[in-house]
Design an enzyme around this catalytic site. Structure first.
Site, PDB file in Angstrom:
ATOM      1  N   PRO A   1      43.628  38.780  45.320  1.00  0.00           N
ATOM      2  CG  PRO A   1      44.320  41.098  45.018  1.00  0.00           C
ATOM      3  CD  PRO A   1      45.001  39.359  45.453  1.00  0.00           C
ATOM      4  CG  ASN A   2      39.918  42.037  42.897  1.00  0.00           C
ATOM      5  OD1 ASN A   2      38.473  42.195  43.318  1.00  0.00           O
ATOM      6  ND2 ASN A   2      40.556  42.179  42.380  1.00  0.00           N
TER       7      ASN A   2
ATOM      8  NE  ARG B   1      37.844  39.017  38.856  1.00  0.00           N
ATOM      9  CZ  ARG B   1      39.296  38.711  38.992  1.00  0.00           C
ATOM     10  NH1 ARG B   1      39.715  37.513  40.033  1.00  0.00           N
ATOM     11  NH2 ARG B   1      40.472  39.618  38.750  1.00  0.00           N
TER      12      ARG B   1
ATOM     13  CE1 TYR C   1      40.388  35.432  36.031  1.00  0.00           C
ATOM     14  CE2 TYR C   1      38.687  37.326  35.896  1.00  0.00           C
ATOM     15  CZ  TYR C   1      40.394  37.059  35.488  1.00  0.00           C
ATOM     16  OH  TYR C   1      40.850  37.819  35.326  1.00  0.00           O
TER      17      TYR C   1
ATOM     18  CG  ASN D   1      45.304  33.385  40.902  1.00  0.00           C
ATOM     19  OD1 ASN D   1      46.078  34.032  40.734  1.00  0.00           O
ATOM     20  ND2 ASN D   1      43.942  32.749  40.353  1.00  0.00           N
TER      21      ASN D   1
ATOM     22  CB  ALA E   1      45.276  42.551  39.663  1.00  0.00           C
TER      23      ALA E   1
ATOM     24  CD  GLU F   1      53.060  33.203  38.126  1.00  0.00           C
ATOM     25  OE1 GLU F   1      54.054  32.831  39.197  1.00  0.00           O
ATOM     26  OE2 GLU F   1      52.484  33.596  37.872  1.00  0.00           O
TER      27      GLU F   1
ATOM     28  CG  HIS G   1      48.084  33.391  36.667  1.00  0.00           C
ATOM     29  ND1 HIS G   1      47.257  34.420  37.642  1.00  0.00           N
ATOM     30  CD2 HIS G   1      49.855  33.136  36.814  1.00  0.00           C
ATOM     31  CE1 HIS G   1      48.466  34.709  38.065  1.00  0.00           C
ATOM     32  NE2 HIS G   1      49.733  33.917  37.492  1.00  0.00           N
TER      33      HIS G   1
ATOM     34  NE  ARG H   1      42.200  38.219  30.490  1.00  0.00           N
ATOM     35  CZ  ARG H   1      41.716  38.576  32.086  1.00  0.00           C
ATOM     36  NH1 ARG H   1      42.294  37.560  33.042  1.00  0.00           N
ATOM     37  NH2 ARG H   1      41.462  39.289  32.418  1.00  0.00           N
TER      38      ARG H   1
END
Ligand code: DQA
Length: 142
Positions: free
Chosen positions: A10-11, A18, A23, A74, A77, A98, A100, A107
């Site tokens: 998502p996103n 964004r 990012y 990825n 969230a 995985e 990111h 963060r």
């Protein structure tokens, strides 16, 4: 030829717009293109998939079981709370790396938790778009 699925949650379709300070300003399409062409150089076929919907991502992982040799993922969230996606990763017999873009451990507190710990083959974080290429290297070296 090895077949790899590059999957984004998502996103991540909003990359480029964004939060660019976190990012970067690259779009997902440009990142996908780079991974596909890097794969070609390495003799690997890469297909790309992005969804904002948990069920669609679960279905794609199930499909990966029969159709791909590995997955670069990825989870966005979903990383921090989706036990359904963790179970989907654990259900399939293909290695999942995985990725990111940001350093999730540097963060907010909630981003330090990954429900994928223990079910992924490797985790790469905080390297921006280069992290996806590193994931491809990791999978090719296995
Ligand atoms: C992310 C980190 C997650 O915490 C966040 O929810 C994302 C992107 C990353 O690539 O840095 O959507 O997975």
């Amino acid at each position: 030829m090895k077949r790899i699925l590059l999957m984004n949650g998502p996103n991540l379709n909003m990359l480029g717009i964004r939060e660019p300070a976190i990012y970067g300003s690259d779009t997902l399409a440009s990142i996908e293109e780079e991974v596909v062409s890097y794969g070609r150089e390495k003799g690997v076929h890469v297909d790309c998939f992005q969804s904002n919907h948990e069920g669609d991502l679960i279905d794609k992982l199930h499909e990966a079981h029969a159709s791909y040799d590995a997955v670069i993922y990825n989870p966005g969230a979903h990383t921090h709370y989706s036990y359904a996606l963790r179970d989907a990763v654990a259900s399939i017999d293909v290695p999942v790396v995985e990725v990111h873009l940001s350093d999730v451990d540097a963060r907010e507190e909630f981003r330090r938790i990954s429900v994928f710990d223990g079910v992924v083959a490797a985790k790469i974080k905080g390297k921006g778009r280069a992290g996806y290429l590193e994931a491809l290297d990791v999978l090719c070296d296995r």
